[in-house]
Design a protein around this motif. Structure first.
Motif, PDB file in Angstrom:
ATOM      1  N   GLY A 178       1.028  -1.331  -0.172  1.00 34.49           N
ATOM      2  CA  GLY A 178       0.304  -0.339  -0.171  1.00 34.49           C
ATOM      3  C   GLY A 178       0.704   1.520   0.160  1.00 34.49           C
ATOM      4  N   LEU A 179       2.083   1.310   1.229  1.00 31.51           N
ATOM      5  CA  LEU A 179       2.600   2.604   0.439  1.00 31.51           C
ATOM      6  C   LEU A 179       3.451   2.531  -0.625  1.00 31.51           C
ATOM      7  CD1 LEU A 179       4.325   4.594   2.066  1.00 31.51           C
ATOM      8  CD2 LEU A 179       6.035   2.892   2.804  1.00 31.51           C
ATOM      9  N   GLU A 190       4.564   5.639  -5.528  1.00 28.94           N
ATOM     10  CA  GLU A 190       4.345   5.937  -6.136  1.00 28.94           C
ATOM     11  C   GLU A 190       3.203   6.525  -7.285  1.00 28.94           C
ATOM     12  OE1 GLU A 190       5.500   1.291  -8.598  1.00 28.94           O
ATOM     13  OE2 GLU A 190       3.171   1.636  -7.588  1.00 28.94           O
ATOM     14  N   ARG A 191       1.875   6.663  -7.194  1.00 26.64           N
ATOM     15  CA  ARG A 191       1.252   8.242  -7.280  1.00 26.64           C
ATOM     16  C   ARG A 191       1.339   9.361  -7.186  1.00 26.64           C
ATOM     17  NH1 ARG A 191      -4.371   6.595  -7.891  1.00 26.64           N
ATOM     18  NH2 ARG A 191      -4.639   4.167  -8.446  1.00 26.64           N
ATOM     19  N   THR A 210       4.889  10.214  -6.042  1.00 33.13           N
ATOM     20  CA  THR A 210       6.322  11.040  -7.037  1.00 33.13           C
ATOM     21  C   THR A 210       6.997   9.953  -7.826  1.00 33.13           C
ATOM     22  OG1 THR A 210       8.809  11.415  -6.161  1.00 33.13           O
ATOM     23  CG2 THR A 210       6.909   9.653  -5.127  1.00 33.13           C
ATOM     24  N   ARG A 211       8.162  10.740  -8.344  1.00 34.23           N
ATOM     25  CA  ARG A 211       8.104  10.066  -9.821  1.00 34.23           C
ATOM     26  C   ARG A 211       9.651   9.072  -8.996  1.00 34.23           C
ATOM     27  NH1 ARG A 211      11.059  13.526 -13.822  1.00 34.23           N
ATOM     28  NH2 ARG A 211      12.439  11.855 -12.955  1.00 34.23           N
ATOM     29  N   ASN A 212      10.274   9.239  -7.773  1.00 34.56           N
ATOM     30  CA  ASN A 212      10.505   7.719  -7.640  1.00 34.56           C
ATOM     31  C   ASN A 212       9.856   7.271  -6.191  1.00 34.56           C
ATOM     32  OD1 ASN A 212      13.222   9.437  -9.016  1.00 34.56           O
ATOM     33  ND2 ASN A 212      13.088  11.326  -7.318  1.00 34.56           N
ATOM     34  N   GLY A 213       8.550   7.168  -6.066  1.00 35.01           N
ATOM     35  CA  GLY A 213       8.308   6.320  -5.358  1.00 35.01           C
ATOM     36  C   GLY A 213       8.926   4.880  -5.252  1.00 35.01           C
ATOM     37  N   LEU A 214       9.604   3.837  -5.963  1.00 39.16           N
ATOM     38  CA  LEU A 214      10.153   3.042  -5.681  1.00 39.16           C
ATOM     39  C   LEU A 214      11.074   2.894  -5.134  1.00 39.16           C
ATOM     40  CD1 LEU A 214       9.787  -0.337  -6.507  1.00 39.16           C
ATOM     41  CD2 LEU A 214      11.707   0.007  -8.559  1.00 39.16           C
ATOM     42  N   ALA A 224      10.387  -8.974  -4.655  1.00 41.67           N
ATOM     43  CA  ALA A 224       9.201  -8.366  -5.736  1.00 41.67           C
ATOM     44  C   ALA A 224       8.557  -7.433  -6.165  1.00 41.67           C
ATOM     45  CB  ALA A 224       8.017  -9.562  -4.683  1.00 41.67           C
ATOM     46  N   MET A 225       8.988  -6.702  -5.652  1.00 45.19           N
ATOM     47  CA  MET A 225       8.848  -5.500  -5.416  1.00 45.19           C
ATOM     48  C   MET A 225       9.144  -4.354  -6.941  1.00 45.19           C
ATOM     49  SD  MET A 225       5.822  -5.201  -4.062  1.00 45.19           S
ATOM     50  CE  MET A 225       4.510  -6.489  -3.511  1.00 45.19           C
ATOM     51  N   ILE A 226      10.537  -4.588  -6.498  1.00 44.06           N
ATOM     52  CA  ILE A 226      11.684  -4.125  -7.323  1.00 44.06           C
ATOM     53  C   ILE A 226      10.996  -4.916  -9.329  1.00 44.06           C
ATOM     54  CG2 ILE A 226      14.005  -4.112  -8.295  1.00 44.06           C
ATOM     55  CD1 ILE A 226      14.367  -3.434  -5.448  1.00 44.06           C
ATOM     56  N   ARG A 227      11.286  -6.238  -8.656  1.00 44.00           N
ATOM     57  CA  ARG A 227      11.105  -6.922  -9.757  1.00 44.00           C
ATOM     58  C   ARG A 227       9.700  -6.398 -10.540  1.00 44.00           C
ATOM     59  NH1 ARG A 227      10.609 -12.834 -11.819  1.00 44.00           N
ATOM     60  NH2 ARG A 227      10.700 -12.736 -13.461  1.00 44.00           N
ATOM     61  N   SER A 228       8.393  -5.789 -10.206  1.00 49.51           N
ATOM     62  CA  SER A 228       7.644  -5.732  -9.934  1.00 49.51           C
ATOM     63  C   SER A 228       7.310  -4.114 -10.992  1.00 49.51           C
ATOM     64  CB  SER A 228       6.065  -6.322  -9.014  1.00 49.51           C
ATOM     65  OG  SER A 228       6.028  -4.720  -8.737  1.00 49.51           O
ATOM     66  N   ALA A 229       7.868  -3.954 -10.256  1.00 54.35           N
ATOM     67  CA  ALA A 229       8.398  -2.107 -11.312  1.00 54.35           C
ATOM     68  C   ALA A 229       9.036  -2.535 -12.383  1.00 54.35           C
ATOM     69  CB  ALA A 229       8.689  -1.328 -10.127  1.00 54.35           C
ATOM     70  N   ARG A 230       9.286  -3.663 -12.687  1.00 58.58           N
ATOM     71  CA  ARG A 230      10.511  -3.173 -13.829  1.00 58.58           C
ATOM     72  C   ARG A 230       9.996  -3.715 -14.903  1.00 58.58           C
ATOM     73  NH1 ARG A 230      16.525  -4.823 -10.765  1.00 58.58           N
ATOM     74  NH2 ARG A 230      16.351  -2.355 -10.315  1.00 58.58           N
ATOM     75  N   ARG A 231       9.235  -3.459 -15.626  1.00 60.53           N
ATOM     76  CA  ARG A 231       8.385  -4.201 -16.928  1.00 60.53           C
ATOM     77  C   ARG A 231       9.362  -3.483 -17.976  1.00 60.53           C
ATOM     78  NH1 ARG A 231       1.906  -3.759 -15.505  1.00 60.53           N
ATOM     79  NH2 ARG A 231       2.135  -4.879 -16.710  1.00 60.53           N
TER      80      ARG A 231
END
Length: 144
Positions: free
Chosen positions: A80-81, A86-87, A89-93, A137-144
């Motif tokens: 959730g955070l 991500e909504r 800031t551009r540097n959310g991840l 997992a979250m890093i991997r999901s963001a790299r699309r």
């Protein structure tokens, strides 16, 4: 110039799960990591997983239900955070990875309340496994 996407790239894009599904899988894998550590340590190795919650209080038995609940709730809050960051800031991840890493390290204070060295090690491994799996997992999901 042809603007068509090559078949290889198109197939890769179609085979990728949606971001939310990848992240949900990451949460489940983080919880599974904690459960596997608990199963190896408690029933198989015989570690008595007890911790002190507050001075003067009875010891808390850390059973499988508590492990599953904590290993699902905390990663869901982390997801959730990440979604919020991500909504806004551009540097959310990047911000989230730093926060998640710090949170994982700070969570290691919790195992220090365990009654035995084996329990302390088991709890520390669970904290690190959940944090590590979720961050990856979250890093991997963001790299699309």
């Amino acid at each position: 110039m042809d603007s068509a996407v090559s078949p290889t790239v198109a197939n890769l894009a179609e085979n990728r799960a949606p971001r939310w599904r990848q992240r949900a899988l990451g949460v489940l894998l983080a919880a599974l990591a904690a459960v596997l550590i608990w199963v190896v340590a408690v029933p198989l190795a015989g570690v008595d997983l007890e911790a002190t919650v507050a001075e003067g209080e009875a010891l808390m038995q850390i059973n499988l239900g508590l492990v599953v609940a904590a290993a699902l709730i905390v990663p869901l809050l982390g997801w959730g955070l990440l979604a919020l960051l991500e909504r806004v800031t551009r540097n959310g991840l990047r911000i989230w990875v730093i926060v998640a890493g710090v949170f994982t390290l700070l969570s290691l204070a919790g195992p220090s309340t365990a009654e035995t060295g084996g329990a302390m090690l088991t709890l520390a491994l669970m904290h690190l496994a959940v944090g590590g799996v979720l961050i990856a997992a979250m890093i991997r999901s963001a790299r699309r």
